[in-house]
Design an enzyme around this catalytic site. Structure first.
Site, mmCIF file in Angstrom:
data_model
loop_
_atom_site.group_PDB
_atom_site.id
_atom_site.type_symbol
_atom_site.label_atom_id
_atom_site.label_comp_id
_atom_site.label_asym_id
_atom_site.label_seq_id
_atom_site.Cartn_x
_atom_site.Cartn_y
_atom_site.Cartn_z
ATOM 1 C CD GLU A 280 33.682 39.868 -9.421
ATOM 2 O OE1 GLU A 280 32.422 39.026 -9.112
ATOM 3 O OE2 GLU A 280 33.951 40.379 -8.388
ATOM 4 C CD GLU B 216 28.034 30.243 -15.224
ATOM 5 O OE1 GLU B 216 29.003 29.426 -14.369
ATOM 6 O OE2 GLU B 216 27.670 30.676 -14.757
ATOM 7 C CB CYS C 124 27.690 35.721 -13.759
ATOM 8 S SG CYS C 124 28.090 37.248 -13.462
ATOM 9 C CG ASN D 9 29.035 37.277 -19.667
ATOM 10 O OD1 ASN D 9 30.601 38.160 -19.267
ATOM 11 N ND2 ASN D 9 28.200 36.739 -18.847
ATOM 12 N N GLY E 32 35.347 35.951 -14.963
ATOM 13 C CA GLY E 32 35.447 34.186 -16.343
ATOM 14 C C GLY E 32 35.155 33.292 -16.004
HETATM 15 P P1 NAD Z 1 36.570 31.834 -19.409
HETATM 16 O O1 NAD Z 1 36.608 31.695 -18.417
HETATM 17 O O2 NAD Z 1 36.417 31.118 -20.523
HETATM 18 O O3 NAD Z 1 37.168 33.464 -20.307
HETATM 19 C C1 NAD Z 1 37.197 34.279 -19.880
HETATM 20 C C2 NAD Z 1 38.932 35.016 -20.099
HETATM 21 O O4 NAD Z 1 40.266 34.394 -20.343
HETATM 22 C C3 NAD Z 1 39.037 35.710 -21.368
HETATM 23 O O5 NAD Z 1 39.775 36.838 -21.435
HETATM 24 C C4 NAD Z 1 39.963 34.565 -22.138
HETATM 25 O O6 NAD Z 1 40.754 35.581 -23.203
HETATM 26 C C5 NAD Z 1 40.211 34.356 -20.774
HETATM 27 N N1 NAD Z 1 41.713 32.643 -21.211
HETATM 28 C C6 NAD Z 1 41.272 32.230 -21.805
HETATM 29 N N2 NAD Z 1 42.161 31.156 -21.716
HETATM 30 C C7 NAD Z 1 43.002 31.646 -20.743
HETATM 31 C C8 NAD Z 1 44.128 31.219 -20.074
HETATM 32 N N3 NAD Z 1 44.429 29.492 -20.445
HETATM 33 N N4 NAD Z 1 44.923 31.874 -19.575
HETATM 34 C C9 NAD Z 1 44.693 32.988 -18.181
HETATM 35 N N5 NAD Z 1 43.284 33.522 -19.600
HETATM 36 C C10 NAD Z 1 42.989 32.574 -20.419
HETATM 37 O O7 NAD Z 1 34.901 32.451 -20.005
HETATM 38 P P2 NAD Z 1 33.822 32.017 -20.230
HETATM 39 O O8 NAD Z 1 33.900 30.687 -19.794
HETATM 40 O O9 NAD Z 1 33.644 32.701 -21.681
HETATM 41 O O10 NAD Z 1 32.521 32.892 -19.870
HETATM 42 C C11 NAD Z 1 31.555 32.639 -18.955
HETATM 43 C C12 NAD Z 1 32.340 32.232 -16.938
HETATM 44 O O11 NAD Z 1 32.349 33.656 -16.660
HETATM 45 C C13 NAD Z 1 31.031 31.445 -16.701
HETATM 46 O O12 NAD Z 1 31.475 30.729 -15.671
HETATM 47 C C14 NAD Z 1 30.311 33.504 -15.799
HETATM 48 O O13 NAD Z 1 29.286 32.850 -14.667
HETATM 49 C C15 NAD Z 1 31.464 33.794 -15.509
HETATM 50 N N6 NAD Z 1 31.127 34.821 -14.899
HETATM 51 C C16 NAD Z 1 31.167 35.743 -14.450
HETATM 52 C C17 NAD Z 1 30.576 37.026 -14.104
HETATM 53 C C18 NAD Z 1 30.551 37.771 -12.035
HETATM 54 O O14 NAD Z 1 30.740 38.151 -12.859
HETATM 55 N N7 NAD Z 1 31.073 36.943 -11.402
HETATM 56 C C19 NAD Z 1 30.652 37.727 -14.761
HETATM 57 C C20 NAD Z 1 30.391 37.399 -16.411
HETATM 58 C C21 NAD Z 1 30.388 35.841 -16.472
#
Ligand code: NAD
Length: 458
Positions: A209, A332, A243, A114, A187
């Site tokens: 995070e 969310e 986020c 994002n 993520g």
């Molecule tokens: P996600 O959790 O789906 O994916 C993030 C990463 O995880 C990707 O690089 C992906 O390759 C990896 N991934 C996916 N499946 C996996 C697995 N089985 N094992 C290991 N790694 C795997 O992220 P999303 O849901 O698309 O992103 C949105 C979320 O992230 C929201 O909840 C948002 O609030 C959060 N977020 C938090 C922050 C923060 O700084 N706290 C920042 C940005 C986003």
């Protein structure tokens, strides 16, 4: 090179001790900065291809944060790396004590899509500053930005020091089978849990995070004109895919109508109604457009509600008369929908927020000190602010991170350096004085008295 070979090579390089030199680290960070400048156009083009993010937004909400972290870190890393003296208690006299930062070793940084640049590159700055080596995997969900970062990183650094790889969940699983000395993941909470479990197998410390539903309270005495601007901006930045965005509003009934009107007029004046433009981003993919569309209850639309799946567009949307039982309050949102929940009794509103997992951020709009203090102290959340939203994230003197299911650990500024360091606690003792008679048998009552005084009182 396979992932396994990369990690083995990085461990061997780390053990040469080269990264322990602060001069080496500063030189690498300067190289990093030059690479960012040289690749700016590539980075701008890639993010526009993935998310239709403008140069303006990309600089202000992505690259500028990485540049700031680089400058702040280059200026301070020497100070952070020095011994940190602490006091020594009388029981240990004569001695001096200090904490000494050491790099953790081989680190893994997994970015999110994002804010693909800052969420991947900022922790990388912190990791390298602390003297680690790094394996980096940007998110495959924004493929062009992932490719651009991998190219930039691999052209800048030797793979035994810092190496970036592309890939999705299969690649992530392969990476997580390796033993790292620290894992930094950004993520969603579900994947965060998978990462945490994988790390536990190797006893690897993690920074997670993650996300959550961030409430913003609007108190009866809030300055509507200013607060409406800040709420609208914070919600629509990155088309709500932030986020730390305001997820939902809890508005006191006495100011609800005025706030709704003010927000609608601001959106009408400044944001597009019917399509993605230079000034308003796309939703990352069709799956997310569908997910967001399903959260819109047509009966509750106050403003907006336009969805164009083909162009990945969701218009700025305000929903009113929302209750905690509505679907939109179950997950969310991560999109440009703003549900407004009315409240009359602050106790009840607080009780409802407490039923949710602990959010990443919490915001209070209003000046009533009693209510503000109560919300900040009684509710648990990662971080937040009064009379503003999102911007606390950009204060590098405030550590950034979640709590409970919104995350573990923090970074930004010196906190990032601490996250990627282990602090050895060291005591150096003088040899000119030794209380041998107190330590050794026979254990007499008078000896105990002296020890009690030393331990309990001094
Ligand atoms: P996600 O959790 O789906 O994916 C993030 C990463 O995880 C990707 O690089 C992906 O390759 C990896 N991934 C996916 N499946 C996996 C697995 N089985 N094992 C290991 N790694 C795997 O992220 P999303 O849901 O698309 O992103 C949105 C979320 O992230 C929201 O909840 C948002 O609030 C959060 N977020 C938090 C922050 C923060 O700084 N706290 C920042 C940005 C986003």
């Amino acid at each position: 090179m396979t992932i396994k070979e990369t990690v083995t090579t990085q461990r061997a390089f780390f053990q040469t001790g080269k990264t322990r030199s602060v001069d080496f680290r500063i030189a690498q960070l300067k190289k990093f900065e030059s690479a960012m400048k040289a690749n700016e156009q590539l980075l701008f083009d890639a993010i526009f291809a993935d998310l239709k993010k403008s140069r303006y937004d990309t600089f202000t909400s992505e690259l500028s944060l990485v540049y700031r972290e680089l400058t702040f870190t280059i200026n301070n890393v020497r100070k952070w790396s020095k011994k940190q003296r602490v006091r020594t208690n009388l029981l240990n006299f004569p001695a001096r004590s200090y904490r000494l930062a050491e790099p953790r070793g081989v680190t893994y940084i997994a970015g999110a899509w994002n804010y693909p640049y800052q969420l991947t590159l900022l922790p990388l700055v912190d990791s390298l500053a602390a003297g680690n080596t790094a394996v980096v995997k940007p998110s495959e969900v924004a493929p062009q930005t992932s490719a651009a970062m991998v190219k930039m990183i691999n052209e800048t650094f030797a793979p035994e020091y810092c190496c970036a790889v592309e890939g999705g969940s299969e690649k992530a699983k392969e990476i997580l089978e390796q033993k790292f000395d620290h894992i930094f993941f950004t993520g969603g909470t579900n994947v965060g849990q998978i990462v945490y479990e994988a790390a536990a197998k190797h006893m690897t410390p993690v920074t997670l995070e993650l996300g959550g539903k961030n409430p913003a309270f609007v108190l009866p005495d809030c300055n509507i004109a200013t607060c409406a601007k800040r709420i609208v901006w914070a919600k629509l930045l990155n088309a709500g895919q932030t986020c730390v965005a305001v997820d939902y509003l809890l508005v006191h009934s006495s100011v609800e109508q005025q706030l709704l009107k003010e927000m609608r007029s601001l959106i009408e004046k400044h944001y597009p109604k019917n399509g993605v433009s230079e000034n308003y981003m796309a939703i990352v993919n069709e799956r997310h457009v569908e997910r967001i569309e399903n959260l819109i209850d047509p009966k509750k639309i106050y403003f907006g509600g336009v969805v164009d799946k083909k162009n990945k567009f969701v218009s700025p949307t305000i929903l009113h008369n929302v209750t905690f039982d509505d679907e939109i309050m179950k997950e969310e949102i991560f999109g440009p929908l703003l549900p407004v929940v009315r409240y009359d009794d602050l106790n009840e509103a607080i009780a409802n927020v407490k039923k949710f997992p602990k959010p990443l951020s919490l915001y209070v709009f209003g000046s009533n000190n009693g209510e503000k203090e109560r919300l900040f102290s009684e509710l648990s959340f990662g971080g937040g602010s009064q009379n503003d939203a999102v911007m606390y994230f950009a204060n590098d003197h405030l550590p950034f991170g979640g709590v409970g299911s919104s995350g573990i650990g923090a970074y930004h500024g010196d906190e990032g350096f601490k996250t990627f360091s282990h602090y050895k606690s060291i005591m150096e003792k003088g040899t000119w004085l030794e209380f041998w008679f107190l330590k050794t048998p026979p254990y007499k009552e008078w000896k105990l008295k002296i020890l009690r005084l030393l331990i309990e009182k001094l």
